[in-house]
Design a protein around this motif. Structure first.
Motif, short mmCIF file in Angstrom:
data_model
loop_
_atom_site.label_atom_id
_atom_site.label_comp_id
_atom_site.label_asym_id
_atom_site.label_seq_id
_atom_site.Cartn_x
_atom_site.Cartn_y
_atom_site.Cartn_z
N MET A 91 -0.80 4.69 -0.34
CA MET A 91 -2.01 4.32 0.40
C MET A 91 -3.28 4.60 -0.42
O MET A 91 -4.36 4.77 0.13
N THR A 92 -3.16 4.64 -1.74
CA THR A 92 -4.34 4.89 -2.59
C THR A 92 -4.99 3.61 -3.08
O THR A 92 -6.06 3.65 -3.70
N ARG A 93 -4.35 2.46 -2.82
CA ARG A 93 -4.90 1.18 -3.27
C ARG A 93 -5.00 0.21 -2.10
O ARG A 93 -4.25 0.31 -1.14
N GLY A 94 -5.93 -0.73 -2.24
CA GLY A 94 -6.05 -1.78 -1.25
C GLY A 94 -5.42 -3.06 -1.79
O GLY A 94 -4.49 -3.01 -2.59
N GLN A 127 0.82 -1.21 0.00
CA GLN A 127 0.00 0.00 0.00
C GLN A 127 0.86 1.26 0.00
O GLN A 127 0.55 2.23 -0.70
N GLN A 128 1.91 1.25 0.77
CA GLN A 128 2.78 2.42 0.84
C GLN A 128 3.43 2.72 -0.50
O GLN A 128 3.71 3.87 -0.83
N LEU A 133 -8.27 -2.06 3.60
CA LEU A 133 -9.42 -1.23 3.21
C LEU A 133 -9.44 0.06 4.02
O LEU A 133 -9.61 1.16 3.47
N MET A 134 -9.24 -0.06 5.34
CA MET A 134 -9.26 1.12 6.19
C MET A 134 -8.08 2.05 5.87
O MET A 134 -8.22 3.27 5.91
N GLY A 135 -6.94 1.47 5.56
CA GLY A 135 -5.78 2.28 5.19
C GLY A 135 -6.02 3.05 3.91
O GLY A 135 -5.64 4.22 3.79
N LYS A 136 -6.66 2.39 2.96
CA LYS A 136 -6.98 3.05 1.68
C LYS A 136 -7.96 4.20 1.90
O LYS A 136 -7.79 5.29 1.33
N LEU A 137 -8.99 3.98 2.72
CA LEU A 137 -9.99 5.02 2.96
C LEU A 137 -9.40 6.19 3.74
O LEU A 137 -9.73 7.35 3.49
N ALA A 138 -8.51 5.88 4.69
CA ALA A 138 -7.89 6.94 5.50
C ALA A 138 -6.75 7.62 4.77
O ALA A 138 -6.32 8.71 5.16
N ARG A 139 -6.26 6.97 3.70
CA ARG A 139 -5.07 7.45 2.99
C ARG A 139 -3.90 7.61 3.96
O ARG A 139 -3.09 8.52 3.86
N HIS A 140 -3.86 6.67 4.92
CA HIS A 140 -2.81 6.74 5.94
C HIS A 140 -2.47 5.32 6.38
O HIS A 140 -3.33 4.43 6.37
N SER A 141 -1.24 5.11 6.76
CA SER A 141 -0.79 3.78 7.15
C SER A 141 -1.16 3.40 8.58
O SER A 141 -1.09 2.23 8.95
#
Length: 221
Positions: free
Chosen positions: A106-109, A101-102, A176-184
């Motif tokens: 963080m734009t993709r799951g 993701q990084q 999924l949560m990382g993608k939505l938050a755009r954060h690791s």
């Protein structure tokens, strides 16, 4: 002329693979439904004739993309390693999903989760393909836990199959949560909590008791 059919066959295989890889990237980036054949054709730098020669429909292309992923996982050439033979390997498996993701900011799951989220009751072939991929993942994890249990390093009451399901669900939800938050941070937190949960089932081996010199007075003045 001798050799020409083989050359054409090799070129055809390369063209087909180029289309599959371009489609895989687009599906991962924006999903299946948002990706048109024209976008795949443009991204793969091929023509419509070539595209429809190898893939008769968009569903057929999705099927081939997922088969390509499964073959890479089976052969050990996938971007993520599914060879899990130690607890360190398991930790690396979790961390590799975050690193993936990084790599994309963080734009993709998960590429499989992205496609899976779009599956409807009419997408039976795609559902079966995804299920085989997750079954392969589950099998690798379950085998590791079974081996650990046999070696006495995992609580005998632990469910190897259940822990394997837990690992996959934790990673999928975290990504999924990382993608939505755009954060690791959500991914890091979930991985940390997942490993802490697994640690509760882990049985650490006690170091061997030293017997040499037992009962003897230590040398001194």
């Amino acid at each position: 002329m001798p050799g020409r059919p083989a050359a054409r066959s090799k070129k055809g295989a390369e063209t087909r693979l180029r289309i599959i890889l371009a489609a895989a990237d687009l599906f991962h980036r924006q999903g299946v439904h948002a990706t048109s054949p024209d976008e795949v054709i443009a991204a793969s730098k091929t023509g419509k004739g070539q595209f429809y020669h190898y893939f008769k429909s968009k569903e057929g292309l999705v099927h081939e993309v997922l088969q390509h992923h499964l073959q890479a996982m089976t052969a050990g050439s996938a971007g993520l390693s599914y060879e899990i033979d130690s607890w360190q390997d398991l930790e690396r498996w979790f961390a590799a999903h975050l690193e993936l993701q990084q790599r994309f900011g963080m734009t993709r799951g998960c590429p499989f989760g992205t496609i899976g989220n779009e599956v409807t009751e009419n997408d039976e072939l795609i559902r079966q393909d995804l299920n085989r991929i997750f079954e392969h993942m589950h099998h690798r994890l379950e085998v590791f836990f079974i081996k650990e249990q046999a070696q006495g390093r995992l609580d005998p009451d632990a469910s190897a199959a259940g822990l394997a399901h837990f690992c996959i669900a934790a990673v999928q939800g975290a990504m999924l949560m990382g993608k939505l938050a755009r954060h690791s941070r959500p991914v890091e937190t979930t991985i940390r909590e997942a490993l802490a949960h697994l640690e509760q089932w882990r049985r650490r081996q006690a170091p061997p008791t030293a017997t040499a010199g037992r009962g003897r007075r230590a040398p001194g003045p």
